[in-house]
Design a protein around this motif. Structure first.
Motif, PDB file in Angstrom:
ATOM      1  N   PHE A 108     -12.678  -1.777  -3.855  1.00 49.66           N
ATOM      2  CA  PHE A 108     -12.708  -0.318  -3.848  1.00 49.66           C
ATOM      3  C   PHE A 108     -13.824   0.196  -2.949  1.00 49.66           C
ATOM      4  CE2 PHE A 108     -10.517  -1.507  -7.677  1.00 49.66           C
ATOM      5  CZ  PHE A 108      -9.527  -0.546  -7.821  1.00 49.66           C
ATOM      6  N   LEU A 150      -8.954  -6.930  -6.259  1.00 53.43           N
ATOM      7  CA  LEU A 150      -8.952  -5.559  -5.760  1.00 53.43           C
ATOM      8  C   LEU A 150     -10.349  -5.171  -5.301  1.00 53.43           C
ATOM      9  CD1 LEU A 150      -6.837  -3.944  -8.624  1.00 53.43           C
ATOM     10  CD2 LEU A 150      -6.019  -4.608  -6.349  1.00 53.43           C
ATOM     11  N   TYR A 174      -4.306   6.226  -5.026  1.00 55.54           N
ATOM     12  CA  TYR A 174      -5.051   6.669  -3.855  1.00 55.54           C
ATOM     13  C   TYR A 174      -5.631   5.457  -3.134  1.00 55.54           C
ATOM     14  CZ  TYR A 174      -8.631   9.391  -1.275  1.00 55.54           C
ATOM     15  OH  TYR A 174      -9.431   9.963  -0.311  1.00 55.54           O
ATOM     16  N   ASN A 175      -5.172   5.209  -1.905  1.00 53.09           N
ATOM     17  CA  ASN A 175      -5.670   4.059  -1.146  1.00 53.09           C
ATOM     18  C   ASN A 175      -5.837   4.421   0.318  1.00 53.09           C
ATOM     19  OD1 ASN A 175      -3.221   2.840   0.490  1.00 53.09           O
ATOM     20  ND2 ASN A 175      -2.395   3.391  -1.521  1.00 53.09           N
ATOM     21  N   ARG A 176      -6.456   3.547   1.067  1.00 50.54           N
ATOM     22  CA  ARG A 176      -6.871   3.875   2.433  1.00 50.54           C
ATOM     23  C   ARG A 176      -5.761   3.782   3.473  1.00 50.54           C
ATOM     24  NH1 ARG A 176     -10.510  -1.198   4.743  1.00 50.54           N
ATOM     25  NH2 ARG A 176      -8.860  -2.780   4.704  1.00 50.54           N
ATOM     26  N   SER A 210       0.992   4.129  -2.869  1.00 50.41           N
ATOM     27  CA  SER A 210       0.827   5.552  -2.548  1.00 50.41           C
ATOM     28  C   SER A 210       1.945   6.384  -3.160  1.00 50.41           C
ATOM     29  CB  SER A 210       0.804   5.756  -1.027  1.00 50.41           C
ATOM     30  OG  SER A 210      -0.336   5.180  -0.444  1.00 50.41           O
ATOM     31  N   CYS A 266      -6.085   3.000   8.893  1.00 52.68           N
ATOM     32  CA  CYS A 266      -6.564   3.245   7.537  1.00 52.68           C
ATOM     33  C   CYS A 266      -7.675   4.289   7.535  1.00 52.68           C
ATOM     34  CB  CYS A 266      -7.110   1.957   6.907  1.00 52.68           C
ATOM     35  SG  CYS A 266      -5.890   0.644   6.725  1.00 52.68           S
ATOM     36  N   ILE A 289     -11.638   5.054  -4.024  1.00 46.90           N
ATOM     37  CA  ILE A 289     -10.389   4.793  -3.325  1.00 46.90           C
ATOM     38  C   ILE A 289     -10.161   3.284  -3.238  1.00 46.90           C
ATOM     39  CG2 ILE A 289     -11.612   4.906  -1.105  1.00 46.90           C
ATOM     40  CD1 ILE A 289      -9.035   5.992   0.166  1.00 46.90           C
ATOM     41  N   LEU A 290      -8.917   2.862  -3.389  1.00 50.18           N
ATOM     42  CA  LEU A 290      -8.584   1.452  -3.202  1.00 50.18           C
ATOM     43  C   LEU A 290      -8.767   1.115  -1.724  1.00 50.18           C
ATOM     44  CD1 LEU A 290      -7.416  -1.245  -4.285  1.00 50.18           C
ATOM     45  CD2 LEU A 290      -5.140  -0.339  -3.722  1.00 50.18           C
ATOM     46  N   ILE A 311      -2.583  -0.178 -11.107  1.00 46.36           N
ATOM     47  CA  ILE A 311      -2.018  -0.961 -10.005  1.00 46.36           C
ATOM     48  C   ILE A 311      -1.238  -2.147 -10.564  1.00 46.36           C
ATOM     49  CG2 ILE A 311      -2.615  -2.506  -8.088  1.00 46.36           C
ATOM     50  CD1 ILE A 311      -4.987  -0.564  -7.530  1.00 46.36           C
ATOM     51  N   GLU A 341      -6.793  -4.852   0.795  1.00 48.44           N
ATOM     52  CA  GLU A 341      -5.368  -5.103   0.912  1.00 48.44           C
ATOM     53  C   GLU A 341      -4.873  -5.987  -0.217  1.00 48.44           C
ATOM     54  OE1 GLU A 341      -7.615  -6.790   2.426  1.00 48.44           O
ATOM     55  OE2 GLU A 341      -6.979  -8.873   2.610  1.00 48.44           O
ATOM     56  N   ALA A 398       0.830  -1.204   0.000  1.00 51.25           N
ATOM     57  CA  ALA A 398       0.000   0.000   0.000  1.00 51.25           C
ATOM     58  C   ALA A 398       0.868   1.260   0.000  1.00 51.25           C
ATOM     59  CB  ALA A 398      -0.926  -0.005   1.208  1.00 51.25           C
TER      60      ALA A 398
END
Length: 238
Positions: free
Chosen positions: A179, A177, A66-68, A61, A80, A188-189, A157, A192, A57
């Motif tokens: 979202f 994946l 854009y991910n949590r 980034s 997260c 946002i992704l 990704i 995990e 992750a």
């Protein structure tokens, strides 16, 4: 801590945090397959998956995805961003493996000329069925515009992770994946990426380094996950 529990899944638990915009994700030692029919405990798996999830992750980034993920807060836990889940799962396939190879009657490990994208409706009662874009919109899960963005991010990704993993001797066969939407409604992704959610094979030996070892009773599950973690750490931790 039980009153703070938001979600109790097979491989992770999600808790409230002091900040209403964040959550605490704890990875467990439980492993499952076939929609939860088969389950076991692998000592130390939670810590290994937390480490792998955090490294991947963080790498995403750094490369504009854009991910949590915010930061790792314990040996088996991540802080997260809180997201609204979208009940879809995108599978990105670089090679044919598992159920897809069986469905098509093709040899596992076949590499198609194109990258394949599958869409599943995340509904355990229905067996998480495959659906197409139009079903996803008809079910009210996403708009066509959001779906275009989800596919675009999924492709990025894959393009980012494949060469990174290849550089440490790991072939990214496929990955699942998930979202969500942030508090502003942006995509946002939200899931995990670990050997639980991605097929990873050793490039030289074709040894499986992922959950297929459990699905197929191959043994050395922890050792394989640890191999992935070690190689990523040597590459990504400075």
């Amino acid at each position: 801590m039980e009153d703070a529990l938001l979600f109790n899944g097979t491989s992770m638990e999600v808790f409230k945090s002091e900040d209403p915009d964040t959550i605490l994700v704890r990875y467990t030692d439980t492993i499952s397959a076939f929609n939860g029919i088969k389950k076991a405990t692998i000592a130390g798996k939670g810590e290994i998956n937390a480490s792998i999830a955090a490294m991947i992750a963080g790498y995403l980034s750094e490369n504009g995805i854009y991910n949590r993920f915010i930061r790792k807060i314990s040996s088996d836990g991540l802080l997260c961003a809180k997201t609204e889940p979208i009940d879809l799962e995108v599978t990105v396939r670089n090679f044919l493996a598992g159920s897809m190879a069986q469905r098509l009657g093709l040899k596992e490990g076949t590499r198609p000329e194109n990258t394949i994208f599958d869409l599943c409706y995340k509904n355990a009662e229905l067996g998480n069925p495959f659906i197409n874009d139009h079903y996803a919109v008809a079910l009210g899960l996403v708009s066509y515009k959001e779906l275009d963005e989800i596919y675009s991010v999924s492709k990025k990704i894959n393009v980012i992770l494949r060469p990174m993993l290849e550089s440490v001797g790991i072939q990214l066969v496929d990955l699942k994946l998930e979202f969500g939407r942030d508090r502003k409604g942006s995509i946002i992704l939200a899931g995990e990426i670990t050997p639980d959610t991605a097929r990873m094979w050793d490039i030289k030996t074709s040894d499986k380094l992922d959950k297929d070892r459990y699905r197929r009773d191959m043994g050395k599950i922890y050792e394989s996950y640890r191999t992935v973690n070690r190689r990523l750490a040597e590459k990504l931790i400075k």
